[in-house]
Design a protein around this motif. Structure first.
Motif, PDB file in Angstrom:
ATOM      1  N   GLY A 242      26.391  10.542 -20.310  1.00 36.01           N
ATOM      2  CA  GLY A 242      25.289  11.492 -20.623  1.00 36.01           C
ATOM      3  C   GLY A 242      25.570  12.469 -19.656  1.00 36.01           C
ATOM      4  N   LEU A 243      25.060  13.610 -20.196  1.00 39.53           N
ATOM      5  CA  LEU A 243      25.165  15.108 -19.506  1.00 39.53           C
ATOM      6  C   LEU A 243      23.510  15.403 -18.876  1.00 39.53           C
ATOM      7  CD1 LEU A 243      27.089  17.178 -22.017  1.00 39.53           C
ATOM      8  CD2 LEU A 243      28.063  15.945 -19.978  1.00 39.53           C
ATOM      9  N   GLU A 244      22.609  15.066 -19.538  1.00 42.53           N
ATOM     10  CA  GLU A 244      21.456  15.193 -18.847  1.00 42.53           C
ATOM     11  C   GLU A 244      20.958  14.429 -17.578  1.00 42.53           C
ATOM     12  OE1 GLU A 244      19.485  17.473 -20.083  1.00 42.53           O
ATOM     13  OE2 GLU A 244      20.260  18.023 -21.947  1.00 42.53           O
ATOM     14  N   SER A 245      20.148  15.099 -16.671  1.00 42.76           N
ATOM     15  CA  SER A 245      19.791  14.252 -15.416  1.00 42.76           C
ATOM     16  C   SER A 245      18.267  13.605 -15.854  1.00 42.76           C
ATOM     17  CB  SER A 245      19.650  15.071 -14.287  1.00 42.76           C
ATOM     18  OG  SER A 245      20.914  15.505 -13.825  1.00 42.76           O
ATOM     19  N   ILE A 246      18.262  12.326 -15.565  1.00 44.72           N
ATOM     20  CA  ILE A 246      17.052  11.778 -15.806  1.00 44.72           C
ATOM     21  C   ILE A 246      16.231  11.528 -14.478  1.00 44.72           C
ATOM     22  CG2 ILE A 246      15.922   9.548 -16.957  1.00 44.72           C
ATOM     23  CD1 ILE A 246      18.454   9.357 -18.612  1.00 44.72           C
ATOM     24  N   GLU A 247      15.096  11.894 -14.554  1.00 46.33           N
ATOM     25  CA  GLU A 247      14.391  11.766 -13.356  1.00 46.33           C
ATOM     26  C   GLU A 247      13.377  10.732 -13.619  1.00 46.33           C
ATOM     27  OE1 GLU A 247      11.218  14.042 -10.317  1.00 46.33           O
ATOM     28  OE2 GLU A 247      12.642  15.381 -11.563  1.00 46.33           O
ATOM     29  N   VAL A 248      12.984   9.658 -12.712  1.00 41.76           N
ATOM     30  CA  VAL A 248      12.239   8.465 -12.794  1.00 41.76           C
ATOM     31  C   VAL A 248      11.326   8.110 -11.391  1.00 41.76           C
ATOM     32  CG1 VAL A 248      13.613   7.078 -14.641  1.00 41.76           C
ATOM     33  CG2 VAL A 248      13.977   6.745 -12.189  1.00 41.76           C
ATOM     34  N   ASN A 249      10.274   7.534 -11.659  1.00 43.20           N
ATOM     35  CA  ASN A 249       9.612   7.349 -10.373  1.00 43.20           C
ATOM     36  C   ASN A 249       9.186   5.753 -10.084  1.00 43.20           C
ATOM     37  OD1 ASN A 249       7.536   7.042  -8.407  1.00 43.20           O
ATOM     38  ND2 ASN A 249       5.886   7.581  -9.608  1.00 43.20           N
ATOM     39  N   LEU A 250       9.985   5.146  -9.367  1.00 43.93           N
ATOM     40  CA  LEU A 250      10.108   3.710  -9.308  1.00 43.93           C
ATOM     41  C   LEU A 250      10.169   3.438  -7.904  1.00 43.93           C
ATOM     42  CD1 LEU A 250      13.113   2.518  -9.090  1.00 43.93           C
ATOM     43  CD2 LEU A 250      13.191   2.965 -11.441  1.00 43.93           C
ATOM     44  N   ARG A 251      10.006   2.103  -7.360  1.00 44.43           N
ATOM     45  CA  ARG A 251      10.226   1.498  -6.288  1.00 44.43           C
ATOM     46  C   ARG A 251      11.479   0.654  -6.466  1.00 44.43           C
ATOM     47  NH1 ARG A 251       7.443  -0.442  -1.433  1.00 44.43           N
ATOM     48  NH2 ARG A 251       5.345  -0.945  -2.472  1.00 44.43           N
TER      49      ARG A 251
ATOM     50  N   LYS B 217       0.946  -1.157  -0.079  1.00 46.84           N
ATOM     51  CA  LYS B 217       0.006  -0.191  -0.035  1.00 46.84           C
ATOM     52  C   LYS B 217       0.891   1.319   0.002  1.00 46.84           C
ATOM     53  CE  LYS B 217      -3.789  -2.290   2.451  1.00 46.84           C
ATOM     54  NZ  LYS B 217      -4.616  -2.470   3.868  1.00 46.84           N
ATOM     55  N   ASN B 218       2.051   1.053   0.361  1.00 48.17           N
ATOM     56  CA  ASN B 218       2.891   2.214   0.423  1.00 48.17           C
ATOM     57  C   ASN B 218       4.093   1.975  -0.433  1.00 48.17           C
ATOM     58  OD1 ASN B 218       2.315   3.922   3.125  1.00 48.17           O
ATOM     59  ND2 ASN B 218       1.951   1.722   3.572  1.00 48.17           N
ATOM     60  N   ASP B 219       3.856   2.626  -1.749  1.00 51.12           N
ATOM     61  CA  ASP B 219       4.511   1.969  -2.950  1.00 51.12           C
ATOM     62  C   ASP B 219       5.642   2.710  -3.146  1.00 51.12           C
ATOM     63  OD1 ASP B 219       3.284   4.348  -3.929  1.00 51.12           O
ATOM     64  OD2 ASP B 219       2.525   3.304  -5.750  1.00 51.12           O
ATOM     65  N   SER B 220       6.031   3.665  -2.481  1.00 46.53           N
ATOM     66  CA  SER B 220       7.498   4.724  -2.662  1.00 46.53           C
ATOM     67  C   SER B 220       8.530   3.925  -1.676  1.00 46.53           C
ATOM     68  CB  SER B 220       6.957   5.836  -2.483  1.00 46.53           C
ATOM     69  OG  SER B 220       6.662   6.340  -1.045  1.00 46.53           O
ATOM     70  N   VAL B 221       8.136   3.448  -0.859  1.00 46.79           N
ATOM     71  CA  VAL B 221       8.817   3.169   0.404  1.00 46.79           C
ATOM     72  C   VAL B 221       9.860   1.781  -0.176  1.00 46.79           C
ATOM     73  CG1 VAL B 221       9.191   1.851   2.522  1.00 46.79           C
ATOM     74  CG2 VAL B 221       7.415   3.247   2.260  1.00 46.79           C
TER      75      VAL B 221
ATOM     76  N   GLU C  74      15.604   3.220 -16.173  1.00 49.10           N
ATOM     77  CA  GLU C  74      14.964   3.858 -16.910  1.00 49.10           C
ATOM     78  C   GLU C  74      13.831   3.162 -17.378  1.00 49.10           C
ATOM     79  OE1 GLU C  74      15.789   7.024 -20.492  1.00 49.10           O
ATOM     80  OE2 GLU C  74      17.573   6.050 -19.480  1.00 49.10           O
ATOM     81  N   LEU C  75      13.789   1.932 -17.670  1.00 46.38           N
ATOM     82  CA  LEU C  75      12.883   1.123 -18.321  1.00 46.38           C
ATOM     83  C   LEU C  75      11.815   0.635 -17.279  1.00 46.38           C
ATOM     84  CD1 LEU C  75      15.294  -1.322 -20.189  1.00 46.38           C
ATOM     85  CD2 LEU C  75      13.784   0.104 -21.210  1.00 46.38           C
ATOM     86  N   ALA C  76      12.215   0.613 -15.867  1.00 46.66           N
ATOM     87  CA  ALA C  76      11.270   0.483 -14.819  1.00 46.66           C
ATOM     88  C   ALA C  76      10.557   1.511 -14.390  1.00 46.66           C
ATOM     89  CB  ALA C  76      11.938  -0.216 -13.741  1.00 46.66           C
ATOM     90  N   ASP C  77      10.576   2.880 -14.927  1.00 49.97           N
ATOM     91  CA  ASP C  77      10.161   4.083 -14.392  1.00 49.97           C
ATOM     92  C   ASP C  77       8.394   3.759 -14.511  1.00 49.97           C
ATOM     93  OD1 ASP C  77       9.371   6.549 -13.883  1.00 49.97           O
ATOM     94  OD2 ASP C  77       9.414   7.345 -16.081  1.00 49.97           O
ATOM     95  N   GLY C  78       7.971   4.139 -13.279  1.00 46.45           N
ATOM     96  CA  GLY C  78       6.511   3.881 -12.853  1.00 46.45           C
ATOM     97  C   GLY C  78       6.338   2.486 -11.994  1.00 46.45           C
ATOM     98  N   GLY C  79       7.223   1.589 -12.313  1.00 52.08           N
ATOM     99  CA  GLY C  79       6.999   0.301 -11.690  1.00 52.08           C
ATOM    100  C   GLY C  79       8.010  -0.052 -10.523  1.00 52.08           C
ATOM    101  N   THR C  80       8.556  -1.107 -10.636  1.00 50.22           N
ATOM    102  CA  THR C  80       9.584  -1.700  -9.728  1.00 50.22           C
ATOM    103  C   THR C  80      10.735  -2.232 -10.150  1.00 50.22           C
ATOM    104  OG1 THR C  80       7.682  -2.273  -8.137  1.00 50.22           O
ATOM    105  CG2 THR C  80       9.732  -3.169  -7.581  1.00 50.22           C
TER     106      THR C  80
END
Length: 455
Positions: free
Chosen positions: A268-277, A160-164, A231-237
């Motif tokens: 790479g020079l660009e920072s890539i931000e992702v949301n995953l656990r 239930k706490n999917d960012s931990v 990067e590939l797991a962005d949004g997932g785990t």
């Protein structure tokens, strides 16, 4: 979480009016005036949908679309143009654009096109997820023992706490990946990918590129850019198995990512931000590895937000027969055989065995028995010889009825010693002095036994 839309147009009035209109539709919006700024936004903003003007001042929108797809194939591109022609539309679709809108633009039409693009993106991710699932053999989480029931409660809370961040610890073969899969599948991330990497199985020089990806020409042989697992797991785990084996230099980069949620590809020079656990797993004594300077202490505390410790199979005896029956049904169906179950003597032997390889070993034993036998009831003679010769877990009983041909008293006594030594070391978190006290022997005596059994 709102879907993200990037607007790429060289006319400021169009950018501002589209941004204002799309905000009313509850999208998160970013804008770019040219290809260079657009590529930067693709890396940093990570848009779901991109509205791309076909004709920028000195640039061709088709070239920008191609570059975007090389960075993020999941991003859906909608072409905008005042010069509609069939040939250009076909070229845009071939490059991966999902729609083609003619200026002047209508906001309702744009919103409809974006909604279609988002649905298409979701379908692509679900298809990829389905393919990942099909490629893996799925096993249920079976655990009626009180220890496992407590573990299951913790797993449900974590789902239930999917960012931990989660750290799963336990001996080899206890089912750490099944626990991680359970947490993912019962979380809000379940419709996104869960990717796994065995950190011990990949050479250290390749692990960094596997996790973080790389840009074209970042090193010899990098003929094209590649997305990493983060990067590939962005949004997932992302499941990091055997994370205790990650080299120190990569531990530093992983720590930085866990703290900032962004990273750079190699070269790479660009920072890539992702949301995953991140879910990590290890059978290594990380506390001891920290003392030996093999594992970063700050990374340990960053990973160990909510630890889950899976007990060895020998400590959850009430689950052994249930798991054995589960695997029996799986392999009976697979090999088209008809098994009713196990005899009482076979059940007793399954319970008596110390299972050093845990659930994985039990799975392999049942598979072997199903392949080699056709009888409906699997009896004691159908068990592998190492199981037939196992004496009771209680060293003070004399199980006369369990002695079979090839029995070795010395071997079984050794196995009992090994079992207690492992248990004591687990309880003492690898501390030899404390483990020796638990066993009632000297530290020197423990050292001699460790050299005898484990070296």
């Amino acid at each position: 979480m709102n879907k993200k839309v990037l607007i790429i147009d060289d006319e400021e009035i169009i950018r501002l009016s589209l941004e204002e209109g799309l905000l009313d539709f509850h999208y998160d919006v970013a804008t770019a005036k040219d290809g260079k700024e657009a590529i930067h936004k693709v890396y940093s903003f990570r848009p779901d949908v991109i509205l791309l003007d076909m004709k920028l001042k000195n640039e061709n929108g088709l070239d920008i679309a191609k570059n975007i797809k090389n960075i993020d194939d999941y991003a859906e591109i909608i072409i905008m143009t005042a010069y509609a022609d069939i040939k250009t539309a076909i070229t845009a679709i071939k490059l991966g654009a999902i729609d083609y809108l003619k200026k002047p633009l209508d906001l309702e039409e744009i919103n409809l096109s974006i909604s279609k693009a988002i649905k298409n993106q979701s379908m692509k991710k679900k298809l990829k997820l389905y393919q990942e699932k099909e490629a893996k053999e799925h096993y249920e989480f079976i655990g009626e023992h009180p220890i496992m029931q407590d573990t299951l409660k913790k797993m449900d809370i974590l789902a239930k706490n999917d960012s931990v961040t989660v750290l799963i610890r336990g001996e080899t073969g206890t089912g750490k990946e099944i626990v991680s899969s359970y947490i993912h599948q019962n979380s809000s991330r379940k419709d996104s990918l869960m990717l796994s990497v065995n950190c011990a199985a990949i050479p250290s020089q390749l692990l960094e590129s596997e996790l973080f990806g790389f840009e074209k020409n970042a090193f010899t042989g990098a003929n094209s850019s590649k997305k990493g697992l983060l990067e590939l797991a962005d949004g997932g785990t992302l499941f990091l198995d055997e994370l205790g084996e990650i080299p120190l230099d990569i531990q530093t980069k992983l720590l930085r990512f866990l703290e900032t949620k962004n990273f750079k590809r190699i070269g790479g020079l660009e920072s890539i931000e992702v949301n995953l656990r991140i879910i990590g797993a290890t059978n290594k004594n990380l506390e001891e590895a920290i003392i030996k300077k093999e594992f970063r202490e700050d990374l340990y505390y960053r990973l160990n937000v909510v630890p889950i410790v899976i007990p060895p199979l020998r400590e959850r005896g009430s689950d052994i027969l249930k798991i054995a029956k589960f695997f029996l049904n799986i392999y009976a169906n697979r090999f088209r055989k008809n098994f009713v179950g196990f005899s009482e003597k076979a059940k007793q032997q399954l319970l008596n065995y110390h299972w050093p390889g845990n659930v994985r070993e039990l799975k392999n034993v049942i598979e072997r028995m199903v392949i080699l036998n056709d009888t409906k009831i699997l009896d004691i003679q159908h068990l592998p010889i190492e199981l037939r010769n196992t004496i009771s877990k209680n060293p003070f009983t004399t199980p006369n009825d369990l002695i079979a041909e090839g029995f070795s008293l010395e071997k079984n006594i050794s196995e009992i010693e090994k079992s207690y030594i492992k248990k004591a070391l687990d309880q003492a978190n690898g501390n030899h002095t404390n483990a020796a006290k638990l066993l009632g022997i000297s530290r020197f005596a423990l050292k001699r036994r460790l050299e005898k059994y484990f070296e």
